[in-house]
Design a protein around this motif. Structure first.
Motif, mmCIF file in Angstrom:
data_model
loop_
_atom_site.group_PDB
_atom_site.id
_atom_site.type_symbol
_atom_site.label_atom_id
_atom_site.label_comp_id
_atom_site.label_asym_id
_atom_site.label_seq_id
_atom_site.Cartn_x
_atom_site.Cartn_y
_atom_site.Cartn_z
ATOM 1 N N VAL A 1 10.895 0.347 -2.524
ATOM 2 C CA VAL A 1 10.670 0.498 -3.962
ATOM 3 C C VAL A 1 11.881 -0.065 -4.704
ATOM 4 C CG1 VAL A 1 10.117 1.991 -5.924
ATOM 5 C CG2 VAL A 1 9.167 2.525 -3.663
ATOM 6 N N VAL A 2 13.080 0.459 -4.441
ATOM 7 C CA VAL A 2 14.287 -0.017 -5.124
ATOM 8 C C VAL A 2 14.646 -1.423 -4.642
ATOM 9 C CG1 VAL A 2 16.741 0.445 -5.517
ATOM 10 C CG2 VAL A 2 15.096 2.334 -5.494
ATOM 11 N N VAL A 3 14.577 -1.661 -3.344
ATOM 12 C CA VAL A 3 14.674 -3.007 -2.774
ATOM 13 C C VAL A 3 13.218 -3.358 -2.466
ATOM 14 C CG1 VAL A 3 15.566 -4.443 -0.908
ATOM 15 C CG2 VAL A 3 17.003 -2.637 -1.885
ATOM 16 N N PRO A 4 12.594 -4.183 -3.306
ATOM 17 C CA PRO A 4 11.134 -4.263 -3.427
ATOM 18 C C PRO A 4 10.403 -5.048 -2.334
ATOM 19 C CG PRO A 4 12.157 -5.825 -4.896
ATOM 20 C CD PRO A 4 13.273 -5.057 -4.261
ATOM 21 N N CYS A 5 10.371 -4.504 -1.122
ATOM 22 C CA CYS A 5 9.666 -5.187 -0.040
ATOM 23 C C CYS A 5 8.160 -5.276 -0.301
ATOM 24 C CB CYS A 5 9.974 -4.544 1.311
ATOM 25 S SG CYS A 5 9.687 -2.778 1.382
ATOM 26 N N HIS A 6 7.660 -4.478 -1.237
ATOM 27 C CA HIS A 6 6.243 -4.584 -1.600
ATOM 28 C C HIS A 6 5.937 -5.926 -2.272
ATOM 29 C CE1 HIS A 6 8.269 -2.767 -5.103
ATOM 30 N NE2 HIS A 6 7.382 -3.430 -5.842
ATOM 31 N N ARG A 7 6.965 -6.656 -2.706
ATOM 32 C CA ARG A 7 6.760 -7.948 -3.365
ATOM 33 C C ARG A 7 6.671 -9.107 -2.380
ATOM 34 N NH1 ARG A 7 11.403 -6.792 -7.820
ATOM 35 N NH2 ARG A 7 10.322 -5.075 -8.860
ATOM 36 N N VAL A 8 6.720 -8.835 -1.088
ATOM 37 C CA VAL A 8 6.635 -9.896 -0.084
ATOM 38 C C VAL A 8 5.205 -9.942 0.445
ATOM 39 C CG1 VAL A 8 7.571 -10.800 2.065
ATOM 40 C CG2 VAL A 8 9.065 -9.538 0.507
ATOM 41 N N ILE A 9 4.613 -11.145 0.354
ATOM 42 C CA ILE A 9 3.218 -11.320 0.752
ATOM 43 C C ILE A 9 3.115 -12.479 1.745
ATOM 44 C CG2 ILE A 9 2.353 -10.381 -1.428
ATOM 45 C CD1 ILE A 9 1.736 -13.358 -2.225
ATOM 46 N N GLU A 10 1.937 -12.614 2.323
ATOM 47 C CA GLU A 10 1.691 -13.727 3.247
ATOM 48 C C GLU A 10 1.665 -15.039 2.478
ATOM 49 O OE1 GLU A 10 -2.045 -12.545 4.939
ATOM 50 O OE2 GLU A 10 -1.084 -11.171 6.352
ATOM 51 N N SER A 11 2.059 -16.123 3.130
ATOM 52 C CA SER A 11 2.105 -17.417 2.445
ATOM 53 C C SER A 11 0.736 -17.873 1.958
ATOM 54 C CB SER A 11 2.760 -18.493 3.297
ATOM 55 O OG SER A 11 2.535 -18.319 4.646
ATOM 56 N N GLY A 12 -0.323 -17.440 2.604
ATOM 57 C CA GLY A 12 -1.672 -17.795 2.161
ATOM 58 C C GLY A 12 -2.166 -16.931 1.018
ATOM 59 N N GLY A 13 -1.334 -15.999 0.547
ATOM 60 C CA GLY A 13 -1.720 -15.151 -0.571
ATOM 61 C C GLY A 13 -2.218 -13.777 -0.169
ATOM 62 N N GLY A 14 -2.377 -13.525 1.153
ATOM 63 C CA GLY A 14 -2.794 -12.192 1.598
ATOM 64 C C GLY A 14 -1.708 -11.172 1.310
ATOM 65 N N ILE A 15 -2.104 -9.932 1.209
ATOM 66 C CA ILE A 15 -1.157 -8.879 0.837
ATOM 67 C C ILE A 15 -0.128 -8.606 1.932
ATOM 68 C CG2 ILE A 15 -2.579 -6.947 1.601
ATOM 69 C CD1 ILE A 15 -1.659 -5.518 -1.036
ATOM 70 N N GLY A 16 -0.451 -8.888 3.174
ATOM 71 C CA GLY A 16 0.501 -8.644 4.263
ATOM 72 C C GLY A 16 0.559 -7.177 4.617
ATOM 73 N N GLY A 17 1.539 -6.806 5.409
ATOM 74 C CA GLY A 17 1.700 -5.414 5.826
ATOM 75 C C GLY A 17 2.656 -4.670 4.920
ATOM 76 N N PHE A 18 2.811 -3.375 5.219
ATOM 77 C CA PHE A 18 3.732 -2.551 4.443
ATOM 78 C C PHE A 18 3.944 -1.237 5.159
ATOM 79 C CE2 PHE A 18 4.808 0.067 0.612
ATOM 80 C CZ PHE A 18 5.950 -0.638 0.263
ATOM 81 N N GLY A 19 5.211 -0.893 5.373
ATOM 82 C CA GLY A 19 5.544 0.331 6.091
ATOM 83 C C GLY A 19 5.049 1.590 5.416
#
Length: 175
Positions: free
Chosen positions: A136-154
Motif C-alpha cells: 500500500v505505502v510502497v505500491p506493489c498493487h500498481r505493477v501489472i503484466e506487460s499485456g495489461g493483465g492485473i497480475g498477482g498480488f500477495g
C-alpha cells in the motif's frame, strides 16, 4: 538496539498490521486478524532483534495518512520508511516503485526491471513485489503484466482491484 511498535488498523480492504522502528514504517501486513498479527509481530521482532510493543499513538502519523489515502484525499505518502527487512535487488526495485510510479498509474514487471537496469529480471521483479514488506505505502498493487493483465498480488486480487479502483486505474466494483 532497535525499538519497534505495532498496531492494527481497520482499513476498508480489511485489517492491516502496521509496525515501525525508530527509522520509520517497517512492515504492513494484510488480513491481520489477531492470529496473523501476533505471528507477524513475533516474526518482525526476531528479524529486528527486539520485542515490538503495541503502541497506536506511535503509529498515529501512519494511520492518519492511510485514512486520507483511503478517503481519496492523499495521493502520496510522506512517511519515513525503514527498509531493513529487504536488501539488494528487491530493495532497488521497491525504491524505484515507491519513487517512480505515482498514484493513478501502473507499470509492467518488464518496465520496472528496465528502470533498475536489469532488463532480464522481469520475473525477479515479481519476486520483489511478493517480498514487499510495505504494501500500500510502497505500491506493489500498481505493477501489472506487460499485456495489461492485473497480475498477482500477495494481499489477494480483490484487494489489488480495490486499490487500483481507489486510484482510478480500474472502474469501481458494481457490488
Amino acid at each position: 538496539m532497535t525499538s519497534a511498535a505495532w498496531t492494527r488498523y481497520d482499513a476498508p480492504i480489511g485489517p492491516l498490521l502496521l509496525a515501525a522502528t525508530d527509522e520509520g514504517l517497517v512492515l504492513v501486513v494484510f488480513r491481520a486478524d489477531e492470529v496473523t498479527a501476533a505471528r507477524a509481530v513475533e516474526a518482525v521482532g526476531r528479524r529486528l532483534g527486539c520485542t515490538p510493543v503495541e503502541d497506536a499513538a506511535r503509529l498515529a502519523p501512519v494511520t492518519a495518512q492511510l485514512d486520507e489515502y483511503f478517503a481519496g484525499s492523499r495521493k502520496d505518502f510522506d512517511l519515513p520508511l525503514d527498509w531493513s527487512l529487504i536488501t539488494g535487488f528487491q530493495r532497488r526495485v521497491l525504491r524505484e516503485l515507491a519513487e517512480g510510479v505515482p498514484y493513478g498509474t501502473v507499470v509492467g514487471y518488464q518496465d520496472l526491471a528496465d528502470r533498475v537496469g536489469e532488463p532480464d529480471a522481469a520475473r525477479a521483479v515479481g519476486g520483489a513485489m511478493g517480498a514487499n514488506p510495505l504494501p500500500v505505502v510502497v505500491p506493489c498493487h500498481r505493477v501489472i503484466e506487460s499485456g495489461g493483465g492485473i497480475g498477482g498480488f500477495g494481499g489477494g486480487l480483490e484487494i489489488k482491484r480495490h486499490l487500483l479502483a481507489l486510484e482510478g486505474v480500474l472502474p469501481a466494483p458494481l457490488f
